[in-house]
Design a protein around this motif. Structure first.
Motif, PDB file in Angstrom:
ATOM      1  N   VAL A  28       0.904  -1.383   0.008  1.00  0.00           N
ATOM      2  CA  VAL A  28       0.008  -0.071  -0.034  1.00  0.00           C
ATOM      3  C   VAL A  28       0.876   1.312  -0.112  1.00  0.00           C
ATOM      4  CG1 VAL A  28      -1.691   1.417   1.336  1.00  0.00           C
ATOM      5  CG2 VAL A  28      -1.931  -1.123   1.188  1.00  0.00           C
ATOM      6  N   LEU A  29       1.958   1.185   0.781  1.00  0.00           N
ATOM      7  CA  LEU A  29       2.709   2.346   1.119  1.00  0.00           C
ATOM      8  C   LEU A  29       3.573   2.755  -0.337  1.00  0.00           C
ATOM      9  CD1 LEU A  29       4.370   1.755   4.522  1.00  0.00           C
ATOM     10  CD2 LEU A  29       2.573   3.792   3.925  1.00  0.00           C
ATOM     11  N   LEU A  30       3.951   1.760  -0.995  1.00  0.00           N
ATOM     12  CA  LEU A  30       4.554   1.866  -2.227  1.00  0.00           C
ATOM     13  C   LEU A  30       3.642   2.378  -3.453  1.00  0.00           C
ATOM     14  CD1 LEU A  30       7.418  -0.204  -3.782  1.00  0.00           C
ATOM     15  CD2 LEU A  30       5.297  -0.026  -5.361  1.00  0.00           C
ATOM     16  N   LEU A  31       2.483   1.971  -3.437  1.00  0.00           N
ATOM     17  CA  LEU A  31       1.230   2.377  -4.308  1.00  0.00           C
ATOM     18  C   LEU A  31       1.003   3.782  -4.200  1.00  0.00           C
ATOM     19  CD1 LEU A  31      -1.161  -0.586  -4.961  1.00  0.00           C
ATOM     20  CD2 LEU A  31       0.750   0.165  -6.479  1.00  0.00           C
ATOM     21  N   PHE A  32       1.124   4.295  -2.971  1.00  0.00           N
ATOM     22  CA  PHE A  32       1.002   5.858  -2.552  1.00  0.00           C
ATOM     23  C   PHE A  32       1.866   6.487  -3.480  1.00  0.00           C
ATOM     24  CE2 PHE A  32      -2.057   4.981   1.069  1.00  0.00           C
ATOM     25  CZ  PHE A  32      -2.850   5.983   0.712  1.00  0.00           C
ATOM     26  N   GLY A  33       3.358   6.255  -3.142  1.00  0.00           N
ATOM     27  CA  GLY A  33       4.189   6.851  -4.164  1.00  0.00           C
ATOM     28  C   GLY A  33       3.974   6.785  -5.726  1.00  0.00           C
ATOM     29  N   ALA A  34       3.635   5.704  -6.239  1.00  0.00           N
ATOM     30  CA  ALA A  34       3.260   5.617  -7.617  1.00  0.00           C
ATOM     31  C   ALA A  34       2.200   6.368  -8.184  1.00  0.00           C
ATOM     32  CB  ALA A  34       3.082   4.183  -8.065  1.00  0.00           C
ATOM     33  N   PHE A  35       1.144   6.129  -7.178  1.00  0.00           N
ATOM     34  CA  PHE A  35      -0.134   6.815  -7.710  1.00  0.00           C
ATOM     35  C   PHE A  35      -0.010   8.541  -7.547  1.00  0.00           C
ATOM     36  CE2 PHE A  35      -2.939   3.047  -6.352  1.00  0.00           C
ATOM     37  CZ  PHE A  35      -2.507   2.509  -7.437  1.00  0.00           C
ATOM     38  N   THR A  36       0.767   8.895  -6.765  1.00  0.00           N
ATOM     39  CA  THR A  36       0.758  10.623  -6.508  1.00  0.00           C
ATOM     40  C   THR A  36       1.882  11.011  -7.601  1.00  0.00           C
ATOM     41  OG1 THR A  36       2.730  10.228  -4.807  1.00  0.00           O
ATOM     42  CG2 THR A  36       0.265  10.751  -3.999  1.00  0.00           C
ATOM     43  N   LYS A  37       2.935  10.170  -7.814  1.00  0.00           N
ATOM     44  CA  LYS A  37       3.747  10.891  -8.965  1.00  0.00           C
ATOM     45  C   LYS A  37       3.103  10.579 -10.447  1.00  0.00           C
ATOM     46  CE  LYS A  37       7.718  11.490  -8.483  1.00  0.00           C
ATOM     47  NZ  LYS A  37       8.443  12.740  -7.985  1.00  0.00           N
TER      48      LYS A  37
END
Length: 498
Positions: free
Chosen positions: A239-248
């Motif tokens: 979940v934390l990694l996807l936060f980075g991908a989705f925001t960028k």
């Protein structure tokens, strides 16, 4: 005996030459990433001392030479070769800068340097040396180029994060290049706050992964994927990694920063928001899919978020009256399409036979459409810059009837728009067909049975495709067709110089 010695000498010479080649390549990989930053140190001096030539002509040599350098790897990487180079940084903390070239990182490196070369060439004629602070612009651009190369070539998760945040800082500087405008400062601050917030959450995911696998190496973590999936921290890291991908990558609901970032100069919009920075999140998902694809949550989140973003922003693209606004929302929708394809591609880890082949083609389609999007959207952003430059406005309420006055621009815009719309004979048609095939094939995967919410996936994909076609024609028809309104234009419309 003499023949035997000659044979041994030939073998030793061959191994020596191969070792020397690999060593030279390893050294060059590190230099290539930091070359734009090193070149940026000399840009202010060139801007101040060389008055006859536009500074961009000197800067152009950097991405162009890097593009040909990375192009030299294509054949060997296609044959299965992988290149890496290690620079030990803080050995007590296992922090090393590892530059890693495989098919995925090579593709992104070619996009970063290839599109970068075209953007720099375009900026030479777009930005006036007598009116603009070009030394600032090109320093920020080169800084961003190095940061992106570092992101896509890093094998160490901590160095990847450092380059990731460097892209946020350099993009902030580029978006706020016209710092005397309130909208530019606001757009830059908004983009940095959202992407840095996502980056910090992503760092948390990286820390958890390194604790789970006892390594910072992405390749070693991928090799341990079955064991990592059993760990208690696995879902949190996902979940934390996807936060980075989705925001960028401006996925919903984090896409709100990208339309405001359009206050940047057109070369910046073409480079950051169509070809490179927004693709960093795509790269992150593609790189870590082998680790997280075993989780059904990963497939739900990546595919579902991508489709939601595609549908939502393709609808809002039709409500924009600014040409850059149309392209901003269309960019977000196309990024959603690529993200959903990566999610569908992850299903290949759960099925076999014909279904596995279909979902592997979905992953291929994601990369294929990524290239298509970089080409047609980059060209459309540059056409918008030309229209703004030669008419003085981007407001479609004031534009119209430019086809006869700007025939070359119309032709390029038509090609780019038809490709984005997915019309046959253009590259966008092929990847769009692959996208629709992947969404229809979801029924092969038990998690997305048509008896559940999975039935919505192909329906949303179809509706969003209709809106994609609509906003592509909306962009062209309201600009080049209809009635010409010279009284509403700040400038007399004319075709741009060749």
């Amino acid at each position: 005996n003499l023949m035997h010695l000659e044979w041994k000498y030939a073998i030793i010479t061959e191994h020596h030459n191969k070792y020397s080649f690999e060593r030279r390549i390893s050294m060059n990989l590190i230099v290539a990433i930091f070359l734009p930053i090193l070149a940026a140190l000399f840009v202010p001096l060139l801007f101040k001392k060389v008055k006859q030539l536009h500074t961009g002509w000197f800067v152009l040599l950097i991405p162009l030479s890097l593009f040909f350098f990375y192009a030299s790897f294509i054949q060997r990487v296609a044959n299965g070769d992988i290149f890496s180079s290690t620079f030990h940084w803080v050995q007590s903390l296992q922090l090393s800068f590892i530059s890693y070239i495989d098919g995925l990182s090579l593709l992104f490196s070619l996009l970063i340097t290839g599109i970068g070369s075209l953007v720099v060439l375009y900026s030479i004629f777009y930005l006036d040396k007598s009116k603009e602070q070009l030394h600032n612009f090109y320093v920020y651009l080169l800084l961003f180029m190095s940061a992106m190369l570092g992101v896509v070539q890093s094998d160490n998760v901590i160095t990847l994060y450092l380059f990731w945040e460097l892209t946020s800082i350099s993009s902030f500087l580029l978006i706020a290049y016209w710092f005397n405008r309130d909208a530019s400062r606001f757009g830059a601050l908004k983009s940095m706050m959202i992407t840095v917030f996502g980056g910090l959450l992503m760092l948390g995911g990286f820390v958890l992964l390194s604790m789970m696998g006892d390594t910072y190496s992405i390749r070693e973590l991928i090799a341990q994927a079955p064991q990592l999936a059993q760990h208690d921290y696995f879902t949190w890291a996902l979940v934390l990694l996807l936060f980075g991908a989705f925001t960028k990558s401006a996925q919903g609901p984090f896409y709100i920063w990208l339309p405001d970032a359009m206050e940047a100069p057109t070369p910046v919009s073409a480079y950051l928001h169509s070809a490179t920075m927004v693709k960093a999140g795509i790269y992150l998902v593609a790189r870590f899919t082998p680790i997280f694809a075993v989780s059904e949550l990963w497939i739900w989140l990546v595919t579902g978020t991508g489709l939601f973003t595609l549908a939502w922003c393709s609808f809002f693209a039709l409500k924009q009256t600014d040409l850059k606004g149309i392209l901003a929302f269309s960019t977000v929708s196309q990024l959603g399409l690529i993200m959903s394809l990566l999610g569908a591609g992850a299903m290949s880890y759960h099925v076999d036979g014909a279904a596995e082949t279909v979902f592997k083609y979905a992953a291929f389609a994601a990369i294929f459409h990524l290239i298509n999007h970089a080409t047609f959207k980059g060209s459309l952003f540059m056409i918008v810059g030309i229209i703004d430059h030669e008419t003085g406005t981007r407001d479609i309420k004031k534009l119209g009837g430019l086809m006869s006055l700007m025939p070359i621009s119309f032709t390029v815009a038509m090609i780019g728009s038809l490709s984005m719309a997915g019309v046959p004979l253009f590259n966008g048609f092929l990847s769009k067909e692959m996208f629709l095939t992947a969404m229809l094939s979801i029924k092969e995967f038990g998690l997305f049975s048509f008896d559940t919410f999975g039935v919505l996936f192909p329906i949303i994909a179809w509706v969003a495709s209709v809106f994609t076609f609509a906003y592509s024609l909306y962009f062209v028809t309201h600009t080049f067709f209809g009635k010409y309104k010279p009284e509403q234009l700040p400038k007399k419309a004319h075709e741009a110089p060749i």
